[in-house]
Motif scaffolding. Structure first.
Motif, short mmCIF file in Angstrom:
data_model
loop_
_atom_site.label_atom_id
_atom_site.label_comp_id
_atom_site.label_asym_id
_atom_site.label_seq_id
_atom_site.Cartn_x
_atom_site.Cartn_y
_atom_site.Cartn_z
N VAL A 111 0.83 -1.20 0.00
CA VAL A 111 0.00 0.00 0.00
C VAL A 111 0.87 1.26 0.00
CG1 VAL A 111 -1.94 -1.15 1.11
CG2 VAL A 111 -0.22 0.00 2.52
N VAL A 112 0.41 2.23 -0.76
CA VAL A 112 1.07 3.53 -0.83
C VAL A 112 0.03 4.57 -0.44
CG1 VAL A 112 2.33 5.17 -2.27
CG2 VAL A 112 2.57 2.71 -2.69
N LEU A 113 0.19 5.17 0.74
CA LEU A 113 -0.81 6.09 1.26
C LEU A 113 -0.27 7.51 1.25
CD1 LEU A 113 -1.87 4.10 4.47
CD2 LEU A 113 -2.56 3.72 2.10
N THR A 114 -1.14 8.45 0.97
CA THR A 114 -0.81 9.86 1.21
C THR A 114 -1.73 10.36 2.31
OG1 THR A 114 -2.35 10.86 -0.37
CG2 THR A 114 -0.20 10.15 -1.22
N VAL A 115 -1.14 11.07 3.29
CA VAL A 115 -1.94 11.63 4.38
C VAL A 115 -1.48 13.07 4.63
CG1 VAL A 115 -2.36 9.42 5.50
CG2 VAL A 115 -0.37 10.76 6.16
N GLN A 116 -2.42 13.84 5.11
CA GLN A 116 -2.14 15.24 5.39
C GLN A 116 -1.84 15.41 6.87
OE1 GLN A 116 -4.73 17.87 3.20
NE2 GLN A 116 -4.77 19.23 4.96
N ARG A 117 -0.71 16.04 7.16
CA ARG A 117 -0.31 16.21 8.55
C ARG A 117 -1.32 17.08 9.30
NH1 ARG A 117 3.86 13.98 10.29
NH2 ARG A 117 5.68 13.42 9.06
N GLY A 118 -1.56 16.70 10.56
CA GLY A 118 -2.42 17.50 11.41
C GLY A 118 -3.89 17.24 11.24
N VAL A 119 -4.27 16.26 10.41
CA VAL A 119 -5.68 15.95 10.18
C VAL A 119 -5.98 14.58 10.80
CG1 VAL A 119 -7.47 15.56 8.45
CG2 VAL A 119 -5.71 17.30 8.06
N PRO A 120 -7.01 14.47 11.64
CA PRO A 120 -7.34 13.18 12.26
C PRO A 120 -7.65 12.12 11.21
CG PRO A 120 -8.55 14.99 13.30
CD PRO A 120 -7.92 15.55 12.06
N ALA A 121 -7.29 10.87 11.51
CA ALA A 121 -7.53 9.75 10.59
C ALA A 121 -8.26 8.65 11.34
CB ALA A 121 -6.21 9.23 10.05
N PRO A 122 -8.97 7.74 10.62
CA PRO A 122 -9.62 6.61 11.27
C PRO A 122 -8.60 5.78 12.07
CG PRO A 122 -10.36 6.79 9.00
CD PRO A 122 -9.23 7.77 9.17
N ASP A 123 -9.07 5.12 13.10
CA ASP A 123 -8.16 4.38 13.99
C ASP A 123 -7.34 3.35 13.23
OD1 ASP A 123 -9.08 5.83 16.10
OD2 ASP A 123 -10.50 4.30 16.82
N MET A 124 -7.94 2.63 12.28
CA MET A 124 -7.21 1.58 11.57
C MET A 124 -6.16 2.18 10.62
SD MET A 124 -8.16 -1.14 12.92
CE MET A 124 -7.38 -2.36 11.84
N VAL A 125 -6.43 3.36 10.10
CA VAL A 125 -5.41 4.03 9.28
C VAL A 125 -4.24 4.45 10.16
CG1 VAL A 125 -4.90 6.08 7.88
CG2 VAL A 125 -7.03 4.82 7.53
N THR A 126 -4.54 4.99 11.33
CA THR A 126 -3.48 5.38 12.27
C THR A 126 -2.68 4.15 12.69
OG1 THR A 126 -4.82 7.20 13.09
CG2 THR A 126 -3.00 6.48 14.49
N LYS A 127 -3.37 3.04 12.96
CA LYS A 127 -2.68 1.80 13.36
C LYS A 127 -1.76 1.31 12.24
CE LYS A 127 -3.64 -2.87 15.11
NZ LYS A 127 -4.71 -3.84 15.47
N LEU A 128 -2.24 1.41 11.00
CA LEU A 128 -1.42 0.98 9.86
C LEU A 128 -0.20 1.89 9.69
CD1 LEU A 128 -0.93 -0.78 7.36
CD2 LEU A 128 -2.52 0.69 6.09
N ILE A 129 -0.43 3.18 9.77
CA ILE A 129 0.66 4.13 9.56
C ILE A 129 1.76 3.94 10.58
CG2 ILE A 129 1.24 6.60 9.70
CD1 ILE A 129 -1.49 7.19 8.45
N THR A 130 1.38 3.63 11.81
CA THR A 130 2.37 3.51 12.89
C THR A 130 2.95 2.10 13.01
OG1 THR A 130 0.56 3.11 14.47
CG2 THR A 130 1.36 5.38 14.22
N HIS A 131 2.54 1.18 12.14
CA HIS A 131 3.07 -0.19 12.20
C HIS A 131 4.55 -0.19 11.86
CE1 HIS A 131 3.57 -4.49 11.34
NE2 HIS A 131 2.45 -4.68 12.06
N GLU A 132 5.30 -1.05 12.50
CA GLU A 132 6.75 -1.06 12.33
C GLU A 132 7.19 -1.44 10.92
OE1 GLU A 132 7.38 -5.64 14.08
OE2 GLU A 132 8.29 -3.92 15.09
N ARG A 133 6.31 -2.11 10.16
CA ARG A 133 6.68 -2.50 8.81
C ARG A 133 6.14 -1.52 7.75
NH1 ARG A 133 5.51 -8.68 7.81
NH2 ARG A 133 6.63 -8.16 5.88
N MET A 134 5.62 -0.40 8.21
CA MET A 134 5.26 0.69 7.29
C MET A 134 6.40 1.71 7.28
SD MET A 134 2.37 0.64 5.54
CE MET A 134 1.82 2.32 5.30
#
Length: 816
Positions: A111-134
């Motif tokens: 997966v290749v995600l683009t996110v905007q800094r400072g904007v809240p995201a769904p919990d599962m997106v946050t969990k994915l972004i912070t995963h050690e293999r991301m």
């Protein structure tokens, strides 16, 4: 306007490729709105497709967020080797966010995600972004060189330096904002092609599209949060404590958490992006604007306005918040602000504040500051009218000094009247007792004498002040004049040494007199150059240039760019010199500050001629002659030598030698005489003995090596060791060491010269006739230039063809 091609991001793209080849489950591109995350993601997907990966794309929006699986409904997850790009993943609905997590963790898709800094995201997106293999890839703003490339690419041509700096400042390296601002500039007719390239005239204006884009980023703000953005748009940077008092601690902290505002280490708060301020300010109505500015002014005044720029900010806010009482307090406040604006070289602000001060009883100092602002804007007649009356009897010593300095400068630079300028200084000296202000007035006289080319007088005046003055500022003024004057007078090595000592002695004045310190450093760089210390000269000039770039002072940047370009030119780095001198011309053209425009243009003419761009060289020297200011005689020699060099590079070697020797004959001081004779020698003049004698009157390593060159000795290595690479290549050529000449020439960025072109099979006369012929002149035209008969030219040309083994003009042109 869409960005035409991918600019920069090579390091970020490399990290993404490495992640796909490794054991990562995906990458997330995080950055500001409009920073180019989607473009970078697309560049990666294009690369993946070229490497046989299947690709899919999904775009999350506020609309799709209301529908379960709305963003991912059309994605085919059955493909092998799938790379799934999801833009604005922070806007995914909860169901899509869960599915995305499962696809990544189950290795169904990279997966290749683009996110905007400072904007809240769904919990599962946050969990994915912070995963050690991301792999999280921060996408920063474009660097200044990348912004320059983007502007050149979007506009298909050269961009004026001031325009480039203004756009870069407002857009902060954001590619989308840059693109939209350029579109707005064209829509409003503010962005136009001029003699110096694409130029923005008037204020920077935002269009509807840019307003809408910023509106998307600032959507859903409460009224309190909008107040924070408005206060910052009108007054940034603001101290974070002041901002919290004006609104609330909670509101400011919420804005920081959403990354809509930022606080630096000193506590200064700004909006997250410069363009936000432009858009928000454009939407504030006049009544609300006055109310907010009054609120800012009252809050700042309550703190005591103790910081360095507070006086200016308070004065501007008071002025723009509406009419105030016409009292001494208001007038003093405006004058204090004007003085700070003057220190920042904001001459338009000085004019506004002093005119306002004078309407509410401003005193003589306000009049002088107004005259100074008009002088720096090149409005000399208006300045003369403002300053026409002598100071009142009750004028302070500071007011007398300021009046004398401004009035004499305006007389000298505005009306080329040194005598009247000297009279003004004498009036001030007669009314000033022995005091620091009197010493500073006398030191200013030395400066005018130096620019007038009266080097001997300037040295005498400056040395007198260095011996007798007790005021450090007066001594600094005198030294900043003495250093370049000593260099002209044949003592560049001594000047460089004393200039270095002066920096140690007067460095404590940097905060209060940065301009004077800058003048001393510039003089030291000039002295170091002709003392043969070119590495030091280049370092000093580069540091000075970078400082004024950061300070965004375009007038001083033009002067430093001129000095830097001149040093690069002497070193043989002609394309670097041409770039800086073009920049200098663009910056200096509006006001021709202190006559430096002519010096920049003559330097540009030499640089262009050195790479045989004779069209640019001719245009530059013509403009240099037009802009040569009568009082600034100090630049006359350089202008004359530029004309000689263009003649030499055009093949007119006889004329070039004559012009250079005339310049040497006219020289009144040792350094200009030596440099003119060296130019003549490089053009083939038989002036070795005279050059050797002239060089003995100049101290330093450069003059010592010139003596050796004048006497026919091989000193290429010594020139090279000094960083004078073109001179080294020429000397190696004369010594018949072709490999050494080639090695030195490789560092000269395409430079060319008569010595390097010299064909030893030809006589000097044949060489000149061959070059003129190669430039397209007919035999009768060559004869007219050289004052020969056409038959003589034809005979010489036949000899040239025979010696070189060519049969016509085209072959000769190709060979030469």
């Amino acid at each position: 306007m869409a960005v035409k091609r991918f600019i920069g991001r090579e390091a970020e793209l490399a990290r993404m490729k490495a992640a796909l080849r490794g054991d990562a489950v995906g990458v997330v591109l995080a950055g500001q709105f409009g920073i180019g995350k989607s473009k970078l993601a697309q560049a990666f997907v294009d690369w993946a497709e070229s490497n046989r990966y299947a690709t899919q794309w999904a775009l999350a929006t506020r609309s799709t967020a209301t529908v379960p699986f709305g963003a991912l409904a059309s994605v085919d997850t059955s493909l092998d080797n799938l790379v799934l790009r999801v833009d604005d993943a922070h806007l995914l609905d909860e169901a899509s966010a869960e599915l995305l997590y499962e696809l990544a963790m189950g290795h169904t898709a990279f997966v290749v995600l683009t996110v905007q800094r400072g904007v809240p995201a769904p919990d599962m997106v946050t969990k994915l972004i912070t995963h050690e293999r991301m792999v999280v890839v921060d996408v920063p703003a474009l660097s200044q060189p990348e912004v320059d490339r983007l502007l050149a690419d979007e506009l298909d041509g050269h961009v004026d330096t001031v325009t480039m700096a203004r756009i870069a400042t407002v857009c902060g390296g954001n590619p989308l904002f840059i693109s939209e601002l350029l579109t707005a500039g064209r829509e409003f007719g503010a962005l136009r092609m001029s003699h110096s390239g694409w130029t923005w005239t008037g204020p920077l204006r935002v269009n509807t599209r840019l307003t809408e884009l910023v509106g998307l980023r600032l959507a859903d703000l409460s009224e309190e949060q909008l107040t924070v953005t408005r206060l910052l748009a009108l007054g940034e940077p603001l101290d974070v404590k002041l901002l919290r008092r004006l609104t609330s601690v909670e509101t400011v902290d919420e804005m920081l958490g959403r990354e809509l505002i930022v606080v630096d280490q000193s506590g200064e708060t700004t909006l997250a992006h410069p363009v936000y301020a432009e858009v928000i300010a454009s939407q504030i109505g006049p009544v609300r604007k006055r109310m907010l500015l009054r609120k800012l002014a009252e809050a700042l005044a309550a703190t005591g306005a103790r910081r360095r720029d507070d006086a200016l900010r308070l004065a501007i806010w008071r002025l723009e918040s509406g009419p105030s009482a016409a009292d001494d307090g208001a007038s003093r406040e405006l004058v204090d602000g004007a003085r700070r604006a003057r220190a920042l070289f904001d001459h338009h602000a000085v004019e506004r504040l002093t005119r306002a001060s004078l309407t509410c009883g401003g005193g003589f100092l306000a009049t002088v500051l107004l005259g100074d602002a008009l002088y720096w804007q090149g409005r000399h007649a208006e300045a003369a009218e403002v300053l026409r009356l002598e100071p009142p009897r009750q004028a302070t010593s500071e007011e007398l000094m300021e009046w004398a300095t401004v009035c004499s400068s305006n007389d000298f630079w505005g009306f080329a009247d040194l005598e009247r300028a000297e009279n003004v200084l004498r009036v001030a000296e007669s009314r000033l007792a022995a005091c620091p202000e009197r010493e500073r007035v006398t030191a200013h006289r030395a400066s005018l004498q130096a620019f007038a080319g009266l080097i001997g007088d300037a040295v005498a005046t400056a040395e007198g002040m260095l011996e007798s003055a007790t005021d450090d500022e007066a001594r600094l003024r005198a030294l900043s004049v003495a250093v370049p004057a000593w260099a002209h007078n044949g003592r560049p090595a001594y000047a460089a040494e004393v200039g270095e000592q002066g920096m140690a002695r007067f460095g404590h004045l940097l905060e209060v007199r940065p301009l004077l310190i800058g003048e001393l450093v510039a003089g030291q760089a000039f002295a170091c150059l002709w003392a043969g210390q070119t590495d030091t000269a280049l370092q000093l000039a580069t540091t000075g240039y970078q400082h004024v770039v950061q300070a965004r002072d375009h007038d001083l940047r033009g002067i430093w760019a001129t000095l830097l370009g001149r040093i690069e030119l002497a070193r043989g780095q002609v394309e670097s010199a041409r770039r800086h001198l073009r920049e200098a011309v663009s910056l200096l053209r509006p006001n021709n500050r202190e006559g430096f425009l002519s010096w920049a243009l003559s330097g540009l003419a030499v640089a262009a001629a050195s790479v045989r761009d004779l069209a640019e060289a001719t245009a530059a020297i013509t403009q240099a002659q037009q802009h040569s200011r009568a009082p600034a005689r100090i630049f006359d020699s350089d202008l004359a030598l530029a004309v000689a060099w263009i003649a030499a590079q055009s093949g007119e070697l006889t004329r070039a030698r004559r012009l250079a020797m005339a310049c040497a004959d006219d020289a009144e001081y040792p350094l200009p005489e030596m440099l003119a004779l060296h130019c003549a020698l490089r053009c083939g003049a038989d002036c070795g003995p005279r050059l050797a004698h002239a060089a003995t009157k100049v101290d330093g390593r450069f003059a010592t090596v010139l003596v050796k060159q004048a006497l026919g000795q091989d000193c290429a290595a010594e020139f090279g060791a000094m960083g004078l690479f073109l001179y080294a290549a020429e000397t190696a050529t004369q010594a018949r060491k072709p490999q050494a000449a080639k090695d030195w020439l490789a560092r000269c960025e395409g430079a060319n010269s008569p010595i390097l072109r010299r064909n030893t099979a030809l006589t000097s006369r044949e060489q000149e006739i061959a070059e003129l012929t190669a430039h397209g002149l007919a035999a009768r035209e060559v004869a007219a230039k050289l004052e020969l008969s056409t038959r003589t030219v034809t005979n010489h040309l036949a000899s040239v063809y025979s010696k070189l083994g060519v049969t016509g003009r085209e072959a000769l042109r190709t060979l030469l």
